[in-house]
Design a protein around this motif. Structure first.
Motif, PDB file in Angstrom:
ATOM      1  N   VAL A 237       0.540  -1.628  -0.002  1.00 47.01           N
ATOM      2  CA  VAL A 237      -0.517  -0.033  -0.106  1.00 47.01           C
ATOM      3  C   VAL A 237       1.385   1.147  -0.177  1.00 47.01           C
ATOM      4  CG1 VAL A 237      -2.403   1.225   1.787  1.00 47.01           C
ATOM      5  CG2 VAL A 237      -2.056  -0.827   0.888  1.00 47.01           C
ATOM      6  N   GLY A 238       1.608   0.735   1.075  1.00 46.10           N
ATOM      7  CA  GLY A 238       2.939   2.707   1.284  1.00 46.10           C
ATOM      8  C   GLY A 238       4.435   1.745   1.882  1.00 46.10           C
ATOM      9  N   SER A 239       4.836   2.789   1.169  1.00 43.99           N
ATOM     10  CA  SER A 239       6.053   2.778   2.132  1.00 43.99           C
ATOM     11  C   SER A 239       6.650   4.161   2.603  1.00 43.99           C
ATOM     12  CB  SER A 239       7.390   1.478   1.679  1.00 43.99           C
ATOM     13  OG  SER A 239       8.214   1.344   2.568  1.00 43.99           O
ATOM     14  N   THR A 240       7.155   3.818   3.780  1.00 38.66           N
ATOM     15  CA  THR A 240       8.257   5.567   3.957  1.00 38.66           C
ATOM     16  C   THR A 240       9.858   5.291   3.309  1.00 38.66           C
ATOM     17  OG1 THR A 240       9.177   4.581   6.139  1.00 38.66           O
ATOM     18  CG2 THR A 240       7.594   5.932   6.222  1.00 38.66           C
ATOM     19  N   TYR A 241      10.151   4.030   2.609  1.00 39.54           N
ATOM     20  CA  TYR A 241      11.699   3.764   2.253  1.00 39.54           C
ATOM     21  C   TYR A 241      10.777   4.168   0.975  1.00 39.54           C
ATOM     22  CZ  TYR A 241      13.265   1.569   6.248  1.00 39.54           C
ATOM     23  OH  TYR A 241      13.529   1.357   7.852  1.00 39.54           O
ATOM     24  N   ASP A 242       9.833   4.349   0.331  1.00 36.39           N
ATOM     25  CA  ASP A 242       9.734   5.494  -1.231  1.00 36.39           C
ATOM     26  C   ASP A 242       9.874   6.726  -0.972  1.00 36.39           C
ATOM     27  OD1 ASP A 242       9.697   2.413  -2.184  1.00 36.39           O
ATOM     28  OD2 ASP A 242       7.458   2.082  -1.678  1.00 36.39           O
ATOM     29  N   THR A 243       8.968   7.195   0.145  1.00 38.85           N
ATOM     30  CA  THR A 243       8.957   8.224  -0.092  1.00 38.85           C
ATOM     31  C   THR A 243      10.056   9.304   0.508  1.00 38.85           C
ATOM     32  OG1 THR A 243       7.920   8.467   2.356  1.00 38.85           O
ATOM     33  CG2 THR A 243       6.871   8.207   0.257  1.00 38.85           C
ATOM     34  N   GLY A 244      10.789   8.499   1.720  1.00 34.90           N
ATOM     35  CA  GLY A 244      11.903   8.940   1.732  1.00 34.90           C
ATOM     36  C   GLY A 244      12.058   9.824   2.369  1.00 34.90           C
ATOM     37  N   SER A 245      10.986   9.626   3.556  1.00 36.12           N
ATOM     38  CA  SER A 245      10.790  10.375   4.869  1.00 36.12           C
ATOM     39  C   SER A 245      10.104   9.398   5.574  1.00 36.12           C
ATOM     40  CB  SER A 245      10.166  11.071   4.416  1.00 36.12           C
ATOM     41  OG  SER A 245       9.604  12.167   5.302  1.00 36.12           O
ATOM     42  N   SER A 246      10.582   9.409   6.603  1.00 34.68           N
ATOM     43  CA  SER A 246      10.352   8.725   8.080  1.00 34.68           C
ATOM     44  C   SER A 246       8.701   9.389   8.551  1.00 34.68           C
ATOM     45  CB  SER A 246      11.626   8.746   9.304  1.00 34.68           C
ATOM     46  OG  SER A 246      11.322   9.720   9.453  1.00 34.68           O
ATOM     47  N   GLU A 247       8.162   8.728   9.339  1.00 36.80           N
ATOM     48  CA  GLU A 247       6.917   9.485  10.249  1.00 36.80           C
ATOM     49  C   GLU A 247       7.107   9.784  11.092  1.00 36.80           C
ATOM     50  OE1 GLU A 247       3.495   9.148   8.339  1.00 36.80           O
ATOM     51  OE2 GLU A 247       4.150   9.194   6.258  1.00 36.80           O
ATOM     52  N   THR A 248       6.014   9.956  11.834  1.00 34.04           N
ATOM     53  CA  THR A 248       5.688  10.406  13.773  1.00 34.04           C
ATOM     54  C   THR A 248       4.890  10.146  13.762  1.00 34.04           C
ATOM     55  OG1 THR A 248       8.253  12.191  13.475  1.00 34.04           O
ATOM     56  CG2 THR A 248       6.435  11.601  15.114  1.00 34.04           C
ATOM     57  N   ILE A 249       4.736   8.783  14.912  1.00 35.16           N
ATOM     58  CA  ILE A 249       3.749   8.349  15.658  1.00 35.16           C
ATOM     59  C   ILE A 249       3.476   8.283  16.961  1.00 35.16           C
ATOM     60  CG2 ILE A 249       2.256   6.309  15.642  1.00 35.16           C
ATOM     61  CD1 ILE A 249       2.683   5.326  12.899  1.00 35.16           C
ATOM     62  N   GLN A 250       2.305   9.587  16.972  1.00 34.98           N
ATOM     63  CA  GLN A 250       2.033   9.344  18.720  1.00 34.98           C
ATOM     64  C   GLN A 250       1.464   8.036  19.589  1.00 34.98           C
ATOM     65  OE1 GLN A 250      -0.604  12.077  20.108  1.00 34.98           O
ATOM     66  NE2 GLN A 250       0.650  12.668  21.899  1.00 34.98           N
ATOM     67  N   VAL A 251       2.319   7.477  20.459  1.00 37.84           N
ATOM     68  CA  VAL A 251       1.365   6.303  20.805  1.00 37.84           C
ATOM     69  C   VAL A 251      -0.217   6.650  21.651  1.00 37.84           C
ATOM     70  CG1 VAL A 251       1.789   4.279  22.185  1.00 37.84           C
ATOM     71  CG2 VAL A 251       3.019   5.253  20.796  1.00 37.84           C
ATOM     72  N   THR A 252      -1.167   6.016  21.166  1.00 34.26           N
ATOM     73  CA  THR A 252      -2.535   6.630  21.972  1.00 34.26           C
ATOM     74  C   THR A 252      -3.212   5.495  21.894  1.00 34.26           C
ATOM     75  OG1 THR A 252      -3.120   7.844  20.183  1.00 34.26           O
ATOM     76  CG2 THR A 252      -2.039   9.349  21.629  1.00 34.26           C
ATOM     77  N   ASP A 253      -4.464   5.469  22.466  1.00 35.07           N
ATOM     78  CA  ASP A 253      -5.360   4.899  22.323  1.00 35.07           C
ATOM     79  C   ASP A 253      -6.354   5.292  21.151  1.00 35.07           C
ATOM     80  OD1 ASP A 253      -4.459   3.637  25.243  1.00 35.07           O
ATOM     81  OD2 ASP A 253      -5.924   4.925  26.008  1.00 35.07           O
ATOM     82  N   GLN A 254      -6.070   5.594  20.325  1.00 32.05           N
ATOM     83  CA  GLN A 254      -6.195   5.936  19.615  1.00 32.05           C
ATOM     84  C   GLN A 254      -5.894   4.682  18.352  1.00 32.05           C
ATOM     85  OE1 GLN A 254      -9.069   7.893  19.073  1.00 32.05           O
ATOM     86  NE2 GLN A 254      -8.760   7.890  21.582  1.00 32.05           N
TER      87      GLN A 254
END
Length: 281
Positions: free
Chosen positions: A60-77
């Motif tokens: 579906v997608g990969s940050t390795y294809d876009t060349g940029s890591s992402e930030t995810i907040q660890v929450t109950d959501q």
């Protein structure tokens, strides 16, 4: 399921035959090291997502294809299985999560149903990079910008500086960079995510078209890779974290002849930015 490849590069996933599971699960492919992540943390991660359909199992997608890591907040959501994968993980680790409908919240299930995805199982392979750094505060003795026609007032640490560009002086034809405060942090590298507080004005009119200070939080963007205007890529790479930098950008290195109508910037406008570099990762 078999996940192969080095951490830090796009993985290869071999799916088993048969119908995708209806139950979510997570597994540690490689243990990281250092401080464990916890609920509330903002985690920098590289991930690759697959749809497990039992047939082609497409990516579906990969940050390795876009060349940029992402930030995810660890929450109950987060889907519960993703939250489980993040909590206790460490930098440098690789984890795989099978996200079936059973781990979705009621709201997420409803959203999936509306898009016809209520029975879709996805697989995420996640390489944990580390915690997103907290923004630093620019401190230190401020230098005179030395750019005729532009005035900078430096307040106490943590407060927004003042930039004045109302002048009859002719705008510089070239790109100009003036370091107002020299930071003591690491040097900004091309390809990093840069965290910055900034004010943007038009030379001569003192018209402000943007300010992260007014939004109450620094902006984050990839630097040196064409994700922002050329004037930023060419001046902010190589600066140090904790610096306050004044940049005058001619039209060709800003928004070009077309300008930026939404921001009220004409194709002939010279842009002046006062940028606080508060983080890079």
């Amino acid at each position: 399921m078999k996940v192969t490849g080095e951490v830090g590069a796009k993985p290869t996933v071999t799916f088993p035959q048969g119908t995708p599971p209806a139950k979510s699960s997570e597994e540690t492919v490689k243990e990281g090291s250092g401080t464990e992540f916890k609920v509330g943390d903002n985690v920098i991660v590289n991930y690759t997502v697959y749809t497990w359909d039992g047939k082609n199992n497409p990516t579906v997608g990969s940050t390795y294809d876009t060349g940029s890591s992402e930030t995810i907040q660890v929450t109950d959501q987060l889907p519960s299985v993703l939250k489980e994968a993040f909590v206790g993980a460490k930098p440098g680790g690789r984890h795989v999560a099978v996200v079936a409908p059973d781990s979705l919240t009621a709201e997420q299930r409803e959203q999936a149903k509306q898009s016809g995805q209520e029975n879709v199982t996805q697989v995420l392979v996640m390489d944990m990079v580390g915690l997103k750094p907290e923004p630093v505060t620019v401190t230190g003795e401020a230098a005179d910008p030395g750019l005729k026609g532009v005035e900078v007032k430096n307040p106490e640490a943590g407060k927004a500086p003042t930039l004045t560009t109302k002048t009859k002086e002719k705008a510089p034809a070239e790109l100009v960079t003036k370091v107002i405060v020299k930071g003591t942090g690491p040097q900004v590298k091309s390809g990093q995510n840069l965290m910055a507080h900034y004010i943007g004005k038009i030379w001569g009119s003192d018209k402000q078209f943007d300010s992260s200070w007014e939004r109450g939080q620094p902006a984050t963007f990839q630097i040196g890779t064409g994700q922002v205007i050329k004037g930023w890529d060419q001046t902010l790479v190589g600066q140090t974290v904790g610096s306050r930098v004044l940049v005058s950008i001619p039209p060709a290195l800003g928004y070009g002849e077309q300008g930026n109508e939404q921001a009220g910037i004409k194709g002939t406008d010279t842009l002046v930015f006062l940028v606080d570099i508060v983080g890079a990762y």
